[in-house]
Scaffold this active site. Structure first.
Site, mmCIF file in Angstrom:
data_model
loop_
_atom_site.group_PDB
_atom_site.id
_atom_site.type_symbol
_atom_site.label_atom_id
_atom_site.label_comp_id
_atom_site.label_asym_id
_atom_site.label_seq_id
_atom_site.Cartn_x
_atom_site.Cartn_y
_atom_site.Cartn_z
ATOM 1 N N GLY C 23 -0.923 34.573 -25.755
ATOM 2 C CA GLY C 23 0.246 35.132 -26.431
ATOM 3 C C GLY C 23 -0.016 35.308 -27.920
ATOM 4 O O GLY C 23 -0.587 34.425 -28.550
ATOM 5 N N ARG C 33 -8.818 37.387 -40.914
ATOM 6 C CA ARG C 33 -9.259 37.703 -42.272
ATOM 7 C C ARG C 33 -10.022 36.523 -42.897
ATOM 8 O O ARG C 33 -11.060 36.708 -43.545
ATOM 9 C CB ARG C 33 -8.044 38.043 -43.136
ATOM 10 C CG ARG C 33 -8.353 38.391 -44.576
ATOM 11 C CD ARG C 33 -7.064 38.815 -45.272
ATOM 12 N NE ARG C 33 -7.224 38.960 -46.703
ATOM 13 C CZ ARG C 33 -6.975 37.995 -47.586
ATOM 14 N NH1 ARG C 33 -6.589 36.802 -47.169
ATOM 15 N NH2 ARG C 33 -7.142 38.218 -48.875
ATOM 16 N N ARG C 37 -13.794 37.118 -44.168
ATOM 17 C CA ARG C 37 -14.131 36.996 -45.586
ATOM 18 C C ARG C 37 -15.087 35.831 -45.851
ATOM 19 O O ARG C 37 -16.024 35.957 -46.638
ATOM 20 C CB ARG C 37 -12.838 36.815 -46.403
ATOM 21 C CG ARG C 37 -11.943 38.063 -46.448
ATOM 22 C CD ARG C 37 -12.440 39.064 -47.471
ATOM 23 N NE ARG C 37 -11.856 40.379 -47.260
ATOM 24 C CZ ARG C 37 -10.762 40.840 -47.908
ATOM 25 N NH1 ARG C 37 -10.158 40.077 -48.816
ATOM 26 N NH2 ARG C 37 -10.313 42.062 -47.676
ATOM 27 N N ARG C 84 -4.288 37.892 -21.751
ATOM 28 C CA ARG C 84 -4.535 36.727 -20.898
ATOM 29 C C ARG C 84 -5.530 37.188 -19.846
ATOM 30 O O ARG C 84 -5.272 38.123 -19.109
ATOM 31 C CB ARG C 84 -3.250 36.243 -20.249
ATOM 32 C CG ARG C 84 -2.189 35.832 -21.256
ATOM 33 C CD ARG C 84 -0.948 35.262 -20.579
ATOM 34 N NE ARG C 84 0.182 35.307 -21.491
ATOM 35 C CZ ARG C 84 0.484 34.348 -22.370
ATOM 36 N NH1 ARG C 84 -0.264 33.266 -22.444
ATOM 37 N NH2 ARG C 84 1.512 34.447 -23.194
ATOM 38 N N ASP C 115 -3.580 26.736 -25.565
ATOM 39 C CA ASP C 115 -4.472 25.838 -24.811
ATOM 40 C C ASP C 115 -5.228 26.534 -23.688
ATOM 41 O O ASP C 115 -6.378 26.167 -23.430
ATOM 42 C CB ASP C 115 -3.758 24.557 -24.351
ATOM 43 C CG ASP C 115 -2.459 24.830 -23.640
ATOM 44 O OD1 ASP C 115 -2.243 25.994 -23.277
ATOM 45 O OD2 ASP C 115 -1.687 23.881 -23.448
ATOM 46 N N GLY C 116 -4.646 27.545 -23.071
ATOM 47 C CA GLY C 116 -5.405 28.294 -22.068
ATOM 48 C C GLY C 116 -6.662 28.903 -22.686
ATOM 49 O O GLY C 116 -7.761 28.803 -22.133
ATOM 50 N N SER C 117 -6.486 29.496 -23.856
ATOM 51 C CA SER C 117 -7.610 30.142 -24.540
ATOM 52 C C SER C 117 -8.646 29.111 -24.977
ATOM 53 O O SER C 117 -9.859 29.366 -24.933
ATOM 54 C CB SER C 117 -7.092 30.894 -25.767
ATOM 55 O OG SER C 117 -6.012 31.718 -25.407
ATOM 56 N N THR C 138 -0.564 29.515 -31.731
ATOM 57 C CA THR C 138 0.565 29.616 -30.801
ATOM 58 C C THR C 138 1.844 29.257 -31.526
ATOM 59 O O THR C 138 1.857 28.350 -32.342
ATOM 60 C CB THR C 138 0.395 28.678 -29.592
ATOM 61 O OG1 THR C 138 1.658 28.596 -28.911
ATOM 62 C CG2 THR C 138 0.004 27.276 -29.997
ATOM 63 N N ASP C 140 4.266 27.823 -30.210
ATOM 64 C CA ASP C 140 4.932 26.705 -29.543
ATOM 65 C C ASP C 140 4.633 25.346 -30.168
ATOM 66 O O ASP C 140 5.323 24.371 -29.894
ATOM 67 C CB ASP C 140 4.554 26.686 -28.057
ATOM 68 C CG ASP C 140 4.957 27.961 -27.344
ATOM 69 O OD1 ASP C 140 6.015 28.511 -27.685
ATOM 70 O OD2 ASP C 140 4.218 28.416 -26.464
ATOM 71 N N ASP C 142 2.410 23.278 -29.474
ATOM 72 C CA ASP C 142 2.216 22.284 -28.420
ATOM 73 C C ASP C 142 0.750 21.969 -28.165
ATOM 74 O O ASP C 142 0.335 21.699 -27.047
ATOM 75 C CB ASP C 142 2.896 22.763 -27.117
ATOM 76 C CG ASP C 142 2.315 24.088 -26.634
ATOM 77 O OD1 ASP C 142 1.536 24.716 -27.392
ATOM 78 O OD2 ASP C 142 2.623 24.503 -25.507
ATOM 79 N N GLY C 183 9.232 27.967 -26.604
ATOM 80 C CA GLY C 183 8.620 26.653 -26.749
ATOM 81 C C GLY C 183 7.977 26.133 -25.465
ATOM 82 O O GLY C 183 7.538 25.012 -25.395
ATOM 83 N N ARG C 184 7.948 26.978 -24.452
ATOM 84 C CA ARG C 184 7.410 26.568 -23.131
ATOM 85 C C ARG C 184 7.980 25.205 -22.713
ATOM 86 O O ARG C 184 9.185 25.018 -22.795
ATOM 87 C CB ARG C 184 5.887 26.581 -23.154
ATOM 88 C CG ARG C 184 5.370 28.044 -23.372
ATOM 89 C CD ARG C 184 3.980 28.209 -22.889
ATOM 90 N NE ARG C 184 3.108 27.197 -23.533
ATOM 91 C CZ ARG C 184 1.833 27.066 -23.260
ATOM 92 N NH1 ARG C 184 1.250 27.863 -22.403
ATOM 93 N NH2 ARG C 184 1.114 26.150 -23.862
ATOM 94 N N GLY C 198 21.676 23.487 -38.327
ATOM 95 C CA GLY C 198 22.862 22.654 -38.233
ATOM 96 C C GLY C 198 23.532 22.767 -36.881
ATOM 97 O O GLY C 198 24.757 22.812 -36.778
ATOM 98 N N SER C 228 36.407 24.745 -32.681
ATOM 99 C CA SER C 228 35.697 24.873 -31.426
ATOM 100 C C SER C 228 34.492 25.793 -31.541
ATOM 101 O O SER C 228 33.907 26.177 -30.545
ATOM 102 C CB SER C 228 36.660 25.391 -30.349
ATOM 103 O OG SER C 228 37.357 26.500 -30.841
ATOM 104 N N LYS C 258 29.161 31.570 -25.009
ATOM 105 C CA LYS C 258 28.391 32.816 -24.925
ATOM 106 C C LYS C 258 26.907 32.439 -24.920
ATOM 107 O O LYS C 258 26.514 31.450 -25.550
ATOM 108 C CB LYS C 258 28.654 33.698 -26.152
ATOM 109 C CG LYS C 258 30.084 34.189 -26.256
ATOM 110 C CD LYS C 258 30.161 35.678 -25.948
ATOM 111 C CE LYS C 258 31.587 36.174 -25.982
ATOM 112 N NZ LYS C 258 31.715 37.479 -25.354
#
Lengths: 334, 334, 334, 334
Positions: C23, C33, C37, C84, C115-117, C138, C140, C142, C183-184, C198, C228, C258
């Site tokens: 991703g 870069r 460089r 991927r 992590d897959g990569s 990533t 995420d 993670d 965030g998987r 907040g 509310s 919602k």
């Protein structure tokens, strides 16, 4: 959303060219894209001219295709680069430019820029007979014949974003800020920004500035319990240094204002939706005008309608700032 | 995400107070919110002091509740307002301030500000015995004892956003821009911004500026085919006017640079996620330190960990800019 | 600003290659870069691999120069494109990839991805003996072994900007919103975003969700006079549809929430200053590690320091979300 | 900048009231401010009604002063809160509302909202004789009689900002994205956004969608070498789920599109300069119309001019999307 003109094509064009000239304005890229995509869809070849008239007179010209304008609609600046070209004021040089266009069978030129650039466009068209259509590309919105120019909306929003930030400090420190915005010798940006940011006052070239009125209003705000924080938007005006002169006058009157000159950030950045749409449709419409046989015109917006305005008319008058807007600006700050 | 300290409460506190002092920094509002919410959750009353020490010495103090800090986490500036208070340098005045705190049974004070404000905090704590905890609140990131300060990340991003816009014009006109950023006498903002915007050079107080090196590098860029556009980030430095002096030197060397002074926009605006989280957790942690019986400390960040740093240590040294960052900055511009 | 490692070069490298995989994450461009460089400054040729491992196995590789990475530091996405690649799980295919690298005399590979990569990177290095250095790219956050990943800070700020907008409607209509962030299967983005916006509550995979606690807290907010309106940040979690399931449970308990799924906007956009600097220095440091003879490592950040982490260690553990942050998040919403 | 009307006052008004109703739109706050500041400047008392008609019928009304609207011009949402009020469809309830207004000597009401809200306004005015002026406040731009509505420009820019981010991923992964924007049963937002983001196609309720045309165009793009990345903007339309249905049809035709529903982020956020100015001047103009003795009208924009449109006319027709814009949108994607 503007009303767009419906035009009948009377000419088969082999090729046209497009250039951007003068100060860059956000939206020049979507304008170029509009020209390129519309031309290609009618089977017309399109050439891009690098660095405005400076590139034209040395033949720095390349053929563009649909991919040349992929992924540029959201970019500030201009992929064709821009320049202010003194040499183009010379008729011999313009003659040379016309030759270069003819050699490549270019039968129409689209010029995107401010009034200096449009003056060059008008002269080139008149002298050479090559059809030229101008687009009003300037953040200053000071082009007669069009209620709106490419880049104005983005510049206003960029200035606003900066002033919204400055307002945080003004409120936290109960401080007065003088914020200078661009606009050359007109107050379009300043008035629009002043209304939109809720400025305590707007100083523009169209209205004589009196330090007493400003001090009176600041005193009045304090009386109303609004504290001593405030934003005063100042149009740069024709002579540099105005904002610093006002700051000094305020200091002499017992105020301690801070000065911010927003400067070049107002020229760049991703164009707003409004500017992208305006530029795209003006670009496409320029091609329609060339196909309909028009020349020496600018694509303008009047009364909510996209239309053609003779370049002559565009260039002989200064666009006034409507007095009702000046009144509105002052009403809302009360 | 930082490691947070685990502290045992040793004191029951009736009430604490919080104030913001010195130049405002984005993130002061979430810091106040962190203090208020953490105190209330432990049953401690919280007072807000308006206008920093200026408000403290005249007793401009009010009791805050959970709703006082609703919907402020995303606002720039400080709802408690801020000020630079010369009078607080006088021990008699500080004594008076301590009396005001005692009258309200305030048993701890949280001061959010830069090193001037923390100096006041240290003196007040020492002289009065009232526990004081400081938070590093300044966009300049120049507080010894903390790798990070509240407002720095937002200021860097605001400057970057402005420079990304200026880059559009720099590229379109193949122009050189000198952009001055804040940072007082240190180069933290300039270095971070320079790396992040891909500046051709960064001028900071920590490294002697030589016009020859700059001209050499600009010539070199041109040789490599990178054209004559470019961004040079200049830290404002201790003496005003540096950027204009460099511009003049460049002109004497045949360049035509444009100057932009970003100024006060760098102080305001909605704080970034990083600054909101840093400020929130520093605010909450300050309450934990007061409950654990600490005083005369600052909440700092070192090696990824939120911890306490004696104010004495904070104030006796200047925080250096690591030389490896200066090297990195120069490596990436090549 | 992180502490950077000081490394001695032990190897003369002819050429290295760089690819982005998995991703996309904002900051991949400044990372590329940084690699380019730094390599060029040491006289090392650099090849860009298109479309991650998919491009590597078919030899879609091109030589990059300094200009290849001009004006990309501020762009989201990755100019090398990403993918991927299922085929790369096959050892025969990886063997083929190694041959392609050897043919071009490529003596080091930098892999930017999740992590897959990095799993692919570890296997390629081990089997072929070609030195490989990974960068944690990533949104995420993670990746075990690094406190921070390229793209996380930008994703948090993008989500925040969206939620600040939603808050306007939540307050105007006194409505409850469930906002799902990426965030998987970890709650890093959600927790950071929740603290920073907040939020009234954060739902993360690390903590069991109980509809009763949520309803209790909402009732409590109303009692405290907070109305509310509210924002509940939900981490997408391992199984899709969680946010809609919570919405339904809330409806069954008399609420009318919602739902907003922020989705892919979190992956794109101009990287923040933090991510540009992190990515740039990780990219440059990767080259230093290759020159110092390291392989099968990832450039990570721990305790404020940029350092090397064995890929094996990175891949065998899941990075935990510190419980103190979960507590902090819940404290501040009270 | 619009032409503003010049009106003569024929009535001395003691007091007026203002409310916001229906879905919130960015710009409602500057509209309220325009009403309040203009009224006060003419010596008219102004009451704010909370929660639209829901607040009106229970007398949730408060007197506003100049400071009530300080520092709100840049805020999204509405400080008066908003609601959809079913009860107001009952004539008895409206009668009651009129009584409440009369008790407070309120001689004019300004209603800011969409067509549902304006219907209520028309009925209240007709039945009670209390003068009512409406402002078109909705992001959807679907109000007959006005070329522009408060909030439309901001919603377009918010959607664009999101799509510019998604484009990064679309390009990096060469993926097709279906992005759903708001707009109820009209395609104004979608068409404007589609042109401005350079979408490959726009799906709007005004034009019958055919999966074959879309597949044909995608195939065509690939032939022209534009790769398989792309953005298709889909107007939500009258029946939910359209975007997912198109995604499924695309999958059946061998594509693998991703879906993003932008949702509520389009309603919030700081209003753009355009919306702040439009809303401010519409608010101030509404007061002028009340003073000039008008009722049962809406302040609209037509042909670049701010003017009065009878509410009856507003409500009996649907505003069409000009076919030339549909053509323009399709031309530019070629």
């Amino acid at each position: 959303m503007y009303k767009l003109p419906a035009l009948d094509a009377v000419k088969e064009l082999k090729a046209i060219a497009v250039l951007t000239s003068g100060g860059d304005a956000p939206g020049m890229n979507p304008a170029i894209r509009g020209v390129v995509r519309a031309a290609l869809s009618h089977g017309i070849r399109v050439y891009g001219v690098n660095r405005g008239y400076s590139g034209l007179i040395i033949g720095d010209i390349w053929e563009m295709n649909s991919r040349s304008v992929t992924n540029i609609v959201q970019r500030g600046g201009t992929l064709l680069k821009s320049d202010r070209c003194e040499a183009f004021k010379d008729p011999t040089v313009r003659h040379q430019a016309a030759e270069i266009l003819r050699e490549r069978e270019i039968e129409g030129l689209v010029v995107i820029g401010g009034d200096g650039s449009l003056t060059g466009a008008a002269l080139l068209a008149e002298e050479s007979g090559i059809p030229v259509v101008g687009l009003p590309g300037t953040i200053d919105n000071d082009i007669h014949g069009s209620d709106d120019t490419i880049g104005f909306d983005t510049a206003v929003n960029t200035a606003l974003d900066a002033i919204d930030r400055i307002r945080d400090t003004a409120l936290s420190h109960e401080r007065l800020f003088l914020v200078e915005v661009m606009g050359r010798d007109s107050g379009f940006i300043a008035t629009q920004v002043g209304i939109a940011c809720g400025a305590e006052m707007v100083v523009i070239p169209e209205v004589e500035f009196k330090i007493q009125s400003l001090c009176f209003q600041l005193a009045n705000n304090r009386v109303k319990g609004e504290g001593s924080s405030g934003i005063i938007v100042v149009a740069e005006g024709p002579r540099p240094g105005l904002t610093y002169r006002i700051a000094q006058q305020l200091e002499e009157n017992g105020q301690s204002p801070k000065v911010c000159i927003l400067g070049h950030i107002q020229r760049g950045g991703s164009p707003t939706g409004h500017d992208r749409v305006l530029a795209s449709c003006m670009g496409a419409t320029a091609v329609d005008y060339l196909r309909a046989g028009y020349s020496s015109i600018m694509v303008g917006v009047q009364k909510g309608e996209v239309l053609d305005v003779p370049l002559k008319e565009v260039l002989e008058r200064k666009k006034p700032l409507a007095s009702e807007w000046i009144a509105m600006s002052s009403l809302l700050h009360k």
